[in-house]
Design a protein around this motif. Sequence first.
Motif, PDB file in Angstrom:
ATOM      1  N   PRO A  28      23.516  38.716  88.558  1.00  0.00           N
ATOM      2  CA  PRO A  28      24.438  39.858  88.712  1.00  0.00           C
ATOM      3  C   PRO A  28      24.256  40.603  90.031  1.00  0.00           C
ATOM      4  CG  PRO A  28      23.565  39.803  86.484  1.00  0.00           C
ATOM      5  CD  PRO A  28      22.801  38.787  87.267  1.00  0.00           C
ATOM      6  N   TYR A  29      22.990  40.844  90.434  1.00  0.00           N
ATOM      7  CA  TYR A  29      22.760  41.560  91.692  1.00  0.00           C
ATOM      8  C   TYR A  29      23.208  40.713  92.880  1.00  0.00           C
ATOM      9  CZ  TYR A  29      20.415  43.942  95.516  1.00  0.00           C
ATOM     10  OH  TYR A  29      20.154  44.593  96.696  1.00  0.00           O
ATOM     11  N   LEU A  30      22.926  39.421  92.845  1.00  0.00           N
ATOM     12  CA  LEU A  30      23.331  38.537  93.943  1.00  0.00           C
ATOM     13  C   LEU A  30      24.849  38.459  94.055  1.00  0.00           C
ATOM     14  CD1 LEU A  30      20.734  35.677  93.368  1.00  0.00           C
ATOM     15  CD2 LEU A  30      20.720  37.371  95.207  1.00  0.00           C
ATOM     16  N   LEU A  31      25.548  38.449  92.914  1.00  0.00           N
ATOM     17  CA  LEU A  31      27.010  38.455  92.941  1.00  0.00           C
ATOM     18  C   LEU A  31      27.540  39.781  93.485  1.00  0.00           C
ATOM     19  CD1 LEU A  31      27.857  36.751  89.525  1.00  0.00           C
ATOM     20  CD2 LEU A  31      28.082  35.764  91.811  1.00  0.00           C
ATOM     21  N   LEU A  32      26.878  40.885  93.105  1.00  0.00           N
ATOM     22  CA  LEU A  32      27.285  42.193  93.614  1.00  0.00           C
ATOM     23  C   LEU A  32      27.123  42.254  95.127  1.00  0.00           C
ATOM     24  CD1 LEU A  32      28.212  45.075  92.896  1.00  0.00           C
ATOM     25  CD2 LEU A  32      25.799  45.698  92.683  1.00  0.00           C
TER      26      LEU A  32
ATOM     27  N   GLY B 168      24.201  37.112 100.427  1.00  0.00           N
ATOM     28  CA  GLY B 168      24.966  36.630  99.290  1.00  0.00           C
ATOM     29  C   GLY B 168      24.186  35.659  98.423  1.00  0.00           C
ATOM     30  N   ILE B 169      24.926  35.016  97.529  1.00  0.00           N
ATOM     31  CA  ILE B 169      24.298  34.170  96.515  1.00  0.00           C
ATOM     32  C   ILE B 169      24.124  32.729  96.981  1.00  0.00           C
ATOM     33  CG2 ILE B 169      26.395  33.316  95.375  1.00  0.00           C
ATOM     34  CD1 ILE B 169      25.029  34.093  92.696  1.00  0.00           C
ATOM     35  N   GLY B 170      24.636  32.405  98.154  1.00  0.00           N
ATOM     36  CA  GLY B 170      24.540  31.024  98.627  1.00  0.00           C
ATOM     37  C   GLY B 170      23.124  30.571  98.911  1.00  0.00           C
ATOM     38  N   ALA B 171      22.297  31.479  99.464  1.00  0.00           N
ATOM     39  CA  ALA B 171      20.918  31.099  99.792  1.00  0.00           C
ATOM     40  C   ALA B 171      20.115  30.733  98.537  1.00  0.00           C
ATOM     41  CB  ALA B 171      20.240  32.224 100.572  1.00  0.00           C
ATOM     42  N   PRO B 172      20.122  31.580  97.480  1.00  0.00           N
ATOM     43  CA  PRO B 172      19.427  31.158  96.257  1.00  0.00           C
ATOM     44  C   PRO B 172      19.968  29.856  95.677  1.00  0.00           C
ATOM     45  CG  PRO B 172      19.920  33.497  96.168  1.00  0.00           C
ATOM     46  CD  PRO B 172      20.615  32.955  97.364  1.00  0.00           C
ATOM     47  N   LEU B 173      21.271  29.620  95.858  1.00  0.00           N
ATOM     48  CA  LEU B 173      21.863  28.382  95.353  1.00  0.00           C
ATOM     49  C   LEU B 173      21.285  27.168  96.063  1.00  0.00           C
ATOM     50  CD1 LEU B 173      23.934  26.829  93.644  1.00  0.00           C
ATOM     51  CD2 LEU B 173      25.637  27.323  95.417  1.00  0.00           C
ATOM     52  N   ILE B 174      21.230  27.214  97.395  1.00  0.00           N
ATOM     53  CA  ILE B 174      20.719  26.050  98.132  1.00  0.00           C
ATOM     54  C   ILE B 174      19.219  25.887  97.921  1.00  0.00           C
ATOM     55  CG2 ILE B 174      20.246  27.259 100.303  1.00  0.00           C
ATOM     56  CD1 ILE B 174      21.771  23.721  99.899  1.00  0.00           C
ATOM     57  N   PHE B 175      18.483  27.009  97.780  1.00  0.00           N
ATOM     58  CA  PHE B 175      17.036  26.905  97.514  1.00  0.00           C
ATOM     59  C   PHE B 175      16.786  26.254  96.153  1.00  0.00           C
ATOM     60  CE2 PHE B 175      16.348  30.852 100.339  1.00  0.00           C
ATOM     61  CZ  PHE B 175      16.343  30.041 101.463  1.00  0.00           C
ATOM     62  N   ALA B 176      17.570  26.647  95.158  1.00  0.00           N
ATOM     63  CA  ALA B 176      17.417  26.073  93.824  1.00  0.00           C
ATOM     64  C   ALA B 176      17.770  24.587  93.827  1.00  0.00           C
ATOM     65  CB  ALA B 176      18.296  26.826  92.825  1.00  0.00           C
ATOM     66  N   MET B 177      18.788  24.205  94.584  1.00  0.00           N
ATOM     67  CA  MET B 177      19.169  22.788  94.648  1.00  0.00           C
ATOM     68  C   MET B 177      18.105  21.973  95.360  1.00  0.00           C
ATOM     69  SD  MET B 177      23.281  23.021  95.379  1.00  0.00           S
ATOM     70  CE  MET B 177      23.493  21.251  95.282  1.00  0.00           C
TER      71      MET B 177
END
Length: 271
Positions: free
Chosen positions: A75-79, A225-234
């Motif tokens: 939620p915070y990352l989306l905000l 934004g939320i892209g960095a956590p997304l690529i780190f998780a992938m």
Amino acid sequence: MDEKMLTAELSKEPNKKAYYLGLTLLILAIFVWSSTVIEVQPMSNEGVTIAKNIFKGIFNPELDFLFGLTAKGVPYLLLETIAIAVLGTIVGAILAVPLSFLSATNIVPSWIAVFFRFIIMAIRTVPPFVYGLMFIRVTGPGASAGVLTLAVASIGMISKMFTETIEDLDQGIVESMEAAGSTLFQKIRFGIIPQLKADFFSILLYRFDMNLRDATILGLVGAGGIGAPLIFAMNAYRWREVGAILIGLFILIVIVENVSSKIRNKLLKGQ
């Protein structure tokens, strides 16, 4: 109109069969040529396994991460992503408005309009990813780079659409103000802006929708934004976190799409 008259009218219509046939053949030729250039690689066993894990993660997301209210939760990352898109759109619009008026041939002389259209075209030529990499060097990784990137990337499209809207306005009002001796500023303030408010806000909503998606992608290069956590998780094969982020993005895009569509209809059609 009886059948004979209708047939006579239709016979007067130009025969465009040859045109459509040629266009179809051209499209097919381009498709065949493109297919020969692109080399399709077969999916490996590892790729199949990764695809299965991705889908498994999507349908079995990390719930603590998805609903967590901390600074590292979805939620915070989306905000943060929404905030980047909002600021980028507003700053880009503020910079685009004067450029659009200076690019409209019905407002300024043609040579001035051509000059500023060249500037807009140059801005639109550079992809947002390149702007993102540039601003990261200036401000460092984070949301500031994302806001600046989206602001500059928005200028080109918003200016182009604003210019087209300005050139389609009712010239009678502008001409009457010119006859009354109004200045350029007065023509814009009292004769043009009142006609364009609804179109302007509709364009801004459309650009915000695009910026929201771009803000997600720009996170991949460290622009917030939320892209960095997304690529780190992938990269770490944490597919449950990937699933949580994708579900959050899907819900966000659906909500924004529906809200912006209703607002645009309200502005343009009064519905």
